[in-house]
Design an enzyme around this catalytic site. Sequence first.
Site, PDB file in Angstrom:
ATOM      1  N   LYS A 242      -5.552  -2.518  -1.625  1.00  0.00           N
ATOM      2  CA  LYS A 242      -4.963  -2.816  -0.309  1.00  0.00           C
ATOM      3  C   LYS A 242      -3.754  -1.921  -0.032  1.00  0.00           C
ATOM      4  O   LYS A 242      -3.657  -1.311   1.027  1.00  0.00           O
ATOM      5  CB  LYS A 242      -4.523  -4.289  -0.255  1.00  0.00           C
ATOM      6  N   ASN A 243      -2.835  -1.854  -1.001  1.00  0.00           N
ATOM      7  CA  ASN A 243      -1.577  -1.177  -0.697  1.00  0.00           C
ATOM      8  C   ASN A 243      -1.691   0.351  -0.655  1.00  0.00           C
ATOM      9  O   ASN A 243      -0.771   1.020  -0.193  1.00  0.00           O
ATOM     10  CB  ASN A 243      -0.466  -1.645  -1.649  1.00  0.00           C
TER      11      ASN A 243
ATOM     12  N   ASP B 135       3.762  -8.569  -7.447  1.00  0.00           N
ATOM     13  CA  ASP B 135       2.549  -9.133  -6.831  1.00  0.00           C
ATOM     14  C   ASP B 135       1.693  -9.930  -7.820  1.00  0.00           C
ATOM     15  O   ASP B 135       0.793 -10.655  -7.408  1.00  0.00           O
ATOM     16  CB  ASP B 135       1.694  -8.021  -6.212  1.00  0.00           C
TER      17      ASP B 135
ATOM     18  N   CYS C 108       3.972 -10.601   4.702  1.00  0.00           N
ATOM     19  CA  CYS C 108       4.277 -11.872   4.046  1.00  0.00           C
ATOM     20  C   CYS C 108       5.764 -12.149   4.110  1.00  0.00           C
ATOM     21  O   CYS C 108       6.589 -11.247   3.947  1.00  0.00           O
ATOM     22  CB  CYS C 108       3.807 -11.823   2.594  1.00  0.00           C
TER      23      CYS C 108
ATOM     24  N   ARG D  66      -6.189 -11.485   3.878  1.00  0.00           N
ATOM     25  CA  ARG D  66      -5.520 -10.205   4.139  1.00  0.00           C
ATOM     26  C   ARG D  66      -5.627  -9.265   2.965  1.00  0.00           C
ATOM     27  O   ARG D  66      -5.477  -8.054   3.124  1.00  0.00           O
ATOM     28  CB  ARG D  66      -4.023 -10.460   4.413  1.00  0.00           C
TER      29      ARG D  66
ATOM     30  N   ARG E  43      13.108  -8.676   4.296  1.00  0.00           N
ATOM     31  CA  ARG E  43      12.383  -7.451   3.938  1.00  0.00           C
ATOM     32  C   ARG E  43      12.809  -6.380   4.933  1.00  0.00           C
ATOM     33  O   ARG E  43      12.167  -6.155   5.962  1.00  0.00           O
ATOM     34  CB  ARG E  43      10.871  -7.683   3.969  1.00  0.00           C
TER      35      ARG E  43
HETATM   36  N1  EPU Z   1      14.051  -2.887   0.489  1.00  0.00           N
HETATM   37  C1  EPU Z   1      15.208  -2.797   1.230  1.00  0.00           C
HETATM   38  N2  EPU Z   1      15.241  -1.922   2.268  1.00  0.00           N
HETATM   39  C2  EPU Z   1      14.172  -1.159   2.614  1.00  0.00           C
HETATM   40  C3  EPU Z   1      12.992  -1.262   1.852  1.00  0.00           C
HETATM   41  C4  EPU Z   1      12.955  -2.146   0.796  1.00  0.00           C
HETATM   42  O1  EPU Z   1      16.194  -3.469   0.963  1.00  0.00           O
HETATM   43  O2  EPU Z   1      14.272  -0.375   3.569  1.00  0.00           O
HETATM   44  C5  EPU Z   1      14.008  -3.811  -0.668  1.00  0.00           C
HETATM   45  C6  EPU Z   1      13.060  -4.983  -0.411  1.00  0.00           C
HETATM   46  O3  EPU Z   1      13.697  -6.021   0.300  1.00  0.00           O
HETATM   47  C7  EPU Z   1      12.662  -5.365  -1.818  1.00  0.00           C
HETATM   48  C8  EPU Z   1      12.619  -4.022  -2.537  1.00  0.00           C
HETATM   49  O4  EPU Z   1      13.423  -3.137  -1.771  1.00  0.00           O
HETATM   50  O5  EPU Z   1      13.646  -6.160  -2.407  1.00  0.00           O
HETATM   51  C9  EPU Z   1      11.229  -3.442  -2.730  1.00  0.00           C
HETATM   52  O6  EPU Z   1      10.561  -3.343  -1.503  1.00  0.00           O
HETATM   53  P1  EPU Z   1       9.462  -2.241  -1.227  1.00  0.00           P
HETATM   54  O7  EPU Z   1       9.912  -1.417  -0.070  1.00  0.00           O
HETATM   55  O8  EPU Z   1       9.072  -1.534  -2.484  1.00  0.00           O
HETATM   56  O9  EPU Z   1       8.254  -3.135  -0.749  1.00  0.00           O
HETATM   57  P2  EPU Z   1       7.298  -2.873   0.443  1.00  0.00           P
HETATM   58  O10 EPU Z   1       6.992  -1.420   0.544  1.00  0.00           O
HETATM   59  O11 EPU Z   1       7.745  -3.571   1.674  1.00  0.00           O
HETATM   60  C10 EPU Z   1       5.132  -2.977  -1.001  1.00  0.00           C
HETATM   61  C11 EPU Z   1       3.863  -3.766  -0.973  1.00  0.00           C
HETATM   62  C12 EPU Z   1       4.140  -5.190  -1.447  1.00  0.00           C
HETATM   63  C13 EPU Z   1       4.728  -5.145  -2.843  1.00  0.00           C
HETATM   64  C14 EPU Z   1       5.976  -4.256  -2.856  1.00  0.00           C
HETATM   65  C15 EPU Z   1       6.569  -4.071  -4.230  1.00  0.00           C
HETATM   66  C16 EPU Z   1       2.693  -2.753   0.874  1.00  0.00           C
HETATM   67  C17 EPU Z   1       2.209  -2.851   2.261  1.00  0.00           C
HETATM   68  N3  EPU Z   1       3.368  -3.790   0.392  1.00  0.00           N
HETATM   69  O12 EPU Z   1       6.012  -3.625  -0.097  1.00  0.00           O
HETATM   70  O13 EPU Z   1       2.882  -5.830  -1.485  1.00  0.00           O
HETATM   71  O14 EPU Z   1       5.086  -6.445  -3.239  1.00  0.00           O
HETATM   72  O15 EPU Z   1       5.657  -2.946  -2.326  1.00  0.00           O
HETATM   73  O16 EPU Z   1       5.640  -3.498  -5.075  1.00  0.00           O
HETATM   74  O17 EPU Z   1       2.450  -1.775   0.177  1.00  0.00           O
HETATM   75  C18 EPU Z   1       1.453  -7.692  -1.586  1.00  0.00           C
HETATM   76  O18 EPU Z   1       0.521  -6.888  -1.764  1.00  0.00           O
HETATM   77  O19 EPU Z   1       1.315  -8.937  -1.719  1.00  0.00           O
HETATM   78  C19 EPU Z   1       2.760  -7.169  -1.228  1.00  0.00           C
HETATM   79  C20 EPU Z   1       3.724  -7.937  -0.743  1.00  0.00           C
END
Ligand code: EPU
Length: 418
Positions: free
Chosen positions: A22-23, A305, A116, A397, A121
């Site tokens: 998915k990601n 995850d 989610c 999803r 976030r």
């Molecule tokens: N963060 C910030 N500011 C930002 C971006 C991130 O403070 O601008 C913080 C977040 O709040 C969090 C940490 O950095 O504490 C990590 O967030 P990250 O940006 O790595 O997460 P994401 O890109 O929003 C993706 C996956 C998530 C997965 C995380 C961590 C996608 C669409 N989502 O989220 O997947 O948990 O990386 O590996 O790729 C899931 O599949 O269930 C899922 C939530």
Amino acid sequence: MQQLIIDGGKTLSGTIKINGAKNSAVALLPAAILAENTATLYEIPPITDIDVLIDIIELLNSECIQEENKIVIKNDNLKNVTIPQELSQKLRASYYFMGALLAKFNHVEIYFPGGCNFGSRQIDFHLKGFESLGASVTILEDGKYVIDAQELKGADIYLDFPSVGATINLILAATKAKGKTVLNNAAKEPEIINVVNFLNSMGAKIIGAGTSTITIIGVDKLNDGFSEVIPDRIEAGTYIIAGALIGDNLKIENIIPQHISSLLTKLKEMNIPYKLEEDSITISKAHNIKPTNITTLVYPGFPTDLAQPITVLLSQAAGISIIEETIYKKRMGHVAYLNKMGCHIEINDNIEKITGPTNLIGTEVEASDLRAGATLFLAALIADGKTVIRNVEYILRGYANIVNKLSNVGAKIYLEEI
Ligand code: EPU
């Protein structure tokens, strides 16, 4: 609206084939609009997040032709239009259109992404990075983000945290920027390598994906490209946990063992045997499970995850286990429902203390997010009696064909319209 019904206690045996990640897929589709004419993506998983991304690509006037295991995206008539809130808020990955449209048109209009909900976030790292590349970011009163650049210029960027989303978004934005961009403290998740290989197949010049320093040399144009989505390591991990809970030689195939090495190490610590082959693993219900401690970390650390799903397995270990959630400190929506099913889990800030073993009983529960939903279907598979899981949209999803996959290996599971 639908709900998932599971009659617990049925042994799972046979084979489950893992779908594309998915990601990765949710980043590859927005990246596909960078192809001059045509991009081809293989093994895109049939999940609802993908349907929304296709709606967005079609809104941008590109064509998405879906065949059995591939999607062809034709960009001949691509237009830059505002991505409305009703689409952007349906999933997290809508934010990848920020980087992709910025690279393509130097201008994006979009609303805050959804996804989610487990606490704050933010997307501040993404926006600061776009600004470093020379873009201005304006947030209008109605919440619309307008990101604009006369010209994008390569820059040295340091991420305060190795965010998956910010790393991919800034790579997308920098592909056609003038000069060299260096992303420091970049995320190292396998999905990033998948996206970079796709962009490089179009003629991008990106090196270092999979390390914490990624260098992007801007190119004038990106040609046609193709990619195959890597297997979903989180879907794989979820079904491996199902096998350890109630499998009888349950085989999970289409996996990359290296991508789940942190989970495999934890299984060993828990005294759970498995047979690993090149791209599959076979696992059965474990006895005498030992408790263990887990801290979620960025890749190659234990993934956030899988922290929720593995809670069910820890509830079957004899003794106290601890999970420390460091990535999303409020990702605890599964705990109240697991306790309702019979678990003994205490929460203290971002730490879960799980005391086992416990017998689980089927009841009515609600998925609060995607992986909380996965956690509940795992618990339901071993519970006595019937479990009804509401908010099943979250599960759909991210878990492709879940009812078929689990029914085929012996689970009694079905979706019911309500
Ligand atoms: N963060 C910030 N500011 C930002 C971006 C991130 O403070 O601008 C913080 C977040 O709040 C969090 C940490 O950095 O504490 C990590 O967030 P990250 O940006 O790595 O997460 P994401 O890109 O929003 C993706 C996956 C998530 C997965 C995380 C961590 C996608 C669409 N989502 O989220 O997947 O948990 O990386 O590996 O790729 C899931 O599949 O269930 C899922 C939530």
